[in-house]
Design a protein around this motif. Structure first.
Motif, mmCIF file in Angstrom:
data_model
loop_
_atom_site.group_PDB
_atom_site.id
_atom_site.type_symbol
_atom_site.label_atom_id
_atom_site.label_comp_id
_atom_site.label_asym_id
_atom_site.label_seq_id
_atom_site.Cartn_x
_atom_site.Cartn_y
_atom_site.Cartn_z
ATOM 1 N N LYS A 14 0.812 -1.216 0.000
ATOM 2 C CA LYS A 14 0.000 0.000 0.000
ATOM 3 C C LYS A 14 0.847 1.270 0.000
ATOM 4 N N PHE A 15 1.941 1.258 0.799
ATOM 5 C CA PHE A 15 2.703 2.492 0.969
ATOM 6 C C PHE A 15 4.038 2.492 0.227
ATOM 7 N N GLY A 16 4.348 1.417 -0.477
ATOM 8 C CA GLY A 16 5.671 1.266 -1.079
ATOM 9 C C GLY A 16 6.060 2.345 -2.068
ATOM 10 N N GLN A 17 5.105 3.000 -2.711
ATOM 11 C CA GLN A 17 5.424 4.021 -3.706
ATOM 12 C C GLN A 17 5.718 5.382 -3.083
ATOM 13 N N GLU A 18 5.437 5.545 -1.809
ATOM 14 C CA GLU A 18 5.678 6.820 -1.153
ATOM 15 C C GLU A 18 7.155 6.941 -0.778
ATOM 16 N N GLU A 19 7.739 8.074 -1.121
ATOM 17 C CA GLU A 19 9.175 8.282 -0.880
ATOM 18 C C GLU A 19 9.492 8.239 0.606
ATOM 19 N N MET A 20 8.645 8.858 1.434
ATOM 20 C CA MET A 20 8.915 8.889 2.867
ATOM 21 C C MET A 20 8.898 7.483 3.455
ATOM 22 N N TRP A 21 8.007 6.627 2.964
ATOM 23 C CA TRP A 21 7.947 5.239 3.436
ATOM 24 C C TRP A 21 9.287 4.540 3.205
ATOM 25 N N GLN A 22 9.825 4.695 2.016
ATOM 26 C CA GLN A 22 11.080 4.033 1.688
ATOM 27 C C GLN A 22 12.253 4.633 2.468
ATOM 28 N N VAL A 23 12.203 5.952 2.700
ATOM 29 C CA VAL A 23 13.270 6.601 3.462
ATOM 30 C C VAL A 23 13.279 6.099 4.904
ATOM 31 N N VAL A 24 12.092 6.013 5.513
ATOM 32 C CA VAL A 24 11.999 5.543 6.903
ATOM 33 C C VAL A 24 12.475 4.100 7.029
ATOM 34 N N ILE A 25 12.077 3.263 6.083
ATOM 35 C CA ILE A 25 12.528 1.871 6.099
ATOM 36 C C ILE A 25 14.038 1.804 5.949
ATOM 37 N N SER A 26 14.599 2.654 5.101
ATOM 38 C CA SER A 26 16.051 2.695 4.920
ATOM 39 C C SER A 26 16.742 3.072 6.223
ATOM 40 N N ASP A 27 16.155 4.024 6.948
ATOM 41 C CA ASP A 27 16.739 4.434 8.228
ATOM 42 C C ASP A 27 16.701 3.289 9.237
ATOM 43 N N PHE A 28 15.550 2.609 9.316
ATOM 44 C CA PHE A 28 15.433 1.475 10.244
ATOM 45 C C PHE A 28 16.504 0.431 9.934
ATOM 46 N N GLN A 29 16.667 0.116 8.652
ATOM 47 C CA GLN A 29 17.659 -0.882 8.257
ATOM 48 C C GLN A 29 19.063 -0.436 8.640
ATOM 49 N N ALA A 30 19.375 0.836 8.378
ATOM 50 C CA ALA A 30 20.721 1.323 8.634
ATOM 51 C C ALA A 30 21.052 1.289 10.125
ATOM 52 N N ILE A 31 20.097 1.725 10.951
ATOM 53 C CA ILE A 31 20.333 1.714 12.400
ATOM 54 C C ILE A 31 20.436 0.281 12.910
ATOM 55 N N PHE A 32 19.537 -0.581 12.447
ATOM 56 C CA PHE A 32 19.544 -1.985 12.851
ATOM 57 C C PHE A 32 20.885 -2.635 12.495
ATOM 58 N N CYS A 33 21.337 -2.443 11.263
ATOM 59 C CA CYS A 33 22.572 -3.077 10.813
ATOM 60 C C CYS A 33 23.793 -2.492 11.507
ATOM 61 N N TYR A 34 23.727 -1.197 11.836
ATOM 62 C CA TYR A 34 24.846 -0.579 12.557
ATOM 63 C C TYR A 34 25.010 -1.238 13.929
ATOM 64 N N ILE A 35 23.884 -1.414 14.619
ATOM 65 C CA ILE A 35 23.939 -2.054 15.940
ATOM 66 C C ILE A 35 24.432 -3.499 15.816
ATOM 67 N N PHE A 36 23.912 -4.230 14.821
ATOM 68 C CA PHE A 36 24.318 -5.622 14.652
ATOM 69 C C PHE A 36 25.759 -5.731 14.145
ATOM 70 N N ASP A 37 26.257 -4.694 13.467
ATOM 71 C CA ASP A 37 27.681 -4.647 13.139
ATOM 72 C C ASP A 37 28.518 -4.764 14.408
ATOM 73 N N SER A 38 28.142 -3.966 15.408
ATOM 74 C CA SER A 38 28.868 -3.989 16.680
ATOM 75 C C SER A 38 28.742 -5.346 17.355
ATOM 76 N N PHE A 39 27.529 -5.930 17.310
ATOM 77 C CA PHE A 39 27.325 -7.243 17.923
ATOM 78 C C PHE A 39 28.159 -8.319 17.231
#
Length: 491
Positions: free
Chosen positions: A92-117
């Motif tokens: 439903k929301f995949g075409q919205e730019e903000m949706w994709q930006v927020v998901i990108s942020d979640f991924q980046a923060i998640f992966c940064y933390i798991f990088d440390s782990f």
């Protein structure tokens, strides 16, 4: 001031590992001599394996527990569930730019933390394995000395050891559960060279559509969302299989340790030898200044310092939100930062995994050599070893790619790419397109390095399992030999 300078300089130094197996104690009573057909009385047997406990601060110990929880099956299922929810909502929301930006942020923060782990997991595993190798070598010194004593006092030579049932030995060794076997299968698929080729085929297909899409931000966000989902899965999966391997290895090492302790105790009971086990020092690896700098960075990322830095960045990002009106650029800032750092961490993770693995291989090769020397002393052939098949085109290609990606020059090159992306985004005045420049390439590169790391992890785990089984088998045969000598002596 000296303590501060020492604390600053200590990360990155891979010093020597010192290990000393606890000495098994027997009550000699009177003088014990093999020719007297007398044996010592068992008093105390230190046969419990405890994972090496290093002098850590309270926060570090809690962080270790957090790392173990992050690799649990519960966290894995939770993250996969979040990915599925994200995929369904994306319809439903995949075409919205903000949706994709927020998901990108979640991924980046998640992966940064798991990088440390992941970095911390690697450092903990290395310290543990090196400590085990030093402990085994410490006991080997005493066992070798006592085997020589038995051989010198025996009236007849032994040409071979009674053959143990291979199936029985295999049944004694810890088994990999169905979840572990499934994880190993998935790891083999994900890390296969065919998967790597398919990954790059998809990337080039995306690039091919760039002109058709006008090289737009939306076109860039398509691949960013895809690689974001892939990276989240790969990171949590890699964390999970590493935690499974840690638990399995500890159960294997517990059995090896118990058998090794029983061998020493039996030898001391027969010979009456009371000399304490000697400490063994395994020198740290020689590293260049560049490699030392890479280790330094890994130590910082894998400690509480890395998590604290991430917390500070998040606080600053939130504070500047109102000034930037929480627009798309504000959302991208945190993704840009963590994306760039994550890409650099991908290069470092691969490098550290390979080079610390080489040092571990060297340490356990010494254990193997000392084990075989004990068989030379008693004059019987050692048991056949289980080997991991290191052949086939896919294996050779995967190993070659892994070796190339782990070179320190490649890690330095990755850092230069990071600098180049920052300069490019600065020239573009950190617009949305400029920030996407710092998101897309790092996301593509880091995903590739994580896939390669899975392949290397899969191969290394197989080698470690075979290595631990061979160590256990050699000690079981030696224990059978010693018991047979004791029986013949009693007769």
């Amino acid at each position: 001031m000296e303590r501060f300078i020492k604390a600053i300089c200590s990360p990155g130094a891979k010093g020597a590992t010192v290990g000393c197996a606890p000495t098994q104690r027997v009550d000699l009573g009177a003088a014990v001599n093999l020719s007297d057909d007398m044996v010592a009385i068992y008093v105390e047997n230190f046969d419990k394996y405890d994972p090496p406990i290093f002098q850590k601060k309270l926060f570090d110990r809690y962080l270790d527990k957090v790392v173990h929880v992050a690799g649990s099956g519960y966290v894995f299922v939770l993250v996969i569930s979040i990915l599925l929810v994200w995929a369904f909502l994306g319809i439903k929301f995949g075409q919205e730019e903000m949706w994709q930006v927020v998901i990108s942020d979640f991924q980046a923060i998640f992966c940064y933390i798991f990088d440390s782990f992941l970095m911390r997991q690697q450092l903990i595993s290395h310290d543990s394995l090196m400590s085990v190798a030093a402990s085994l070598r410490s006991r080997n010194i005493s066992n070798t000395r006592m085997l020589k004593q038995i051989v010198e006092n025996q009236s007849e030579k032994v040409s071979e050891i009674e053959c143990l049932d291979e199936d029985m030995i295999a049944s004694e060794f810890p088994k990999i559960g169905w979840l572990g076997r499934l994880s190993n299968f998935v790891a083999g698929v994900l890390g296969h060279i065919v998967t790597v080729i398919l990954y790059w085929v998809c990337i080039f297909i995306w690039i091919g559509f760039g002109h058709y899409c006008g090289w737009s931000n939306q076109w860039q966000l398509y691949i960013n969302s895809a690689t974001s989902a892939l990276m989240v899965f790969v990171f949590v999966f890699l964390e999970n299989i590493r935690e499974q391997h840690r638990q399995y290895s500890e159960s294997c090492m517990a059995l090896v340790y118990k058998t090794d302790s029983a061998l020493e105790l039996r030898l001391r009971t027969i010979t009456g030898n009371t000399i304490d086990n000697e400490p063994v020092v395994i020198p740290g690896p020689y590293v260049s200044r560049t490699q030392r700098a890479i280790y330094y960075y890994a130590d910082v990322v894998g400690t509480l310092v890395g998590i604290v830095l991430m917390g500070i960045v998040l606080v600053v990002w939130i504070v500047i939100g109102p000034a930037m009106k929480f627009d798309a650029n504000w959302w991208l800032i945190i993704g840009t930062y963590t994306g760039l750092i994550g890409m650099n961490d991908g290069f470092v993770l691969r490098n550290v995994f390979y080079h610390l693995g080489l040092h571990e291989d060297f340490a356990f090769d010494q254990v193997r050599s000392e084990d075989l020397a004990m068989y030379d002393i008693i004059g019987v052939p050692p048991p056949a070893e289980d080997e991991v098949l290191e052949s086939g085109l896919s294996y050779r290609i995967s190993a070659s790619v892994g070796w190339f990606c782990s070179h320190q020059v490649v890690a330095v090159f990755g850092f230069l790419i990071l600098i180049g992306l920052v300069v490019g985004a600065s020239v573009m005045k950190w617009t949305t397109t400029g920030q996407l420049l710092c998101n897309i390439p790092p996301s593509i590169i880091e995903s590739f390095f994580m896939i390669i790391l899975i392949s290397s992890q899969d191969m290394a785990d197989a080698k470690r399992r075979a290595m631990l089984f061979n160590i256990y088998k050699r000690r079981r045969y030696l224990l059978l030999y010693v018991n047979s000598r004791a029986i013949s002596g009693e007769k």
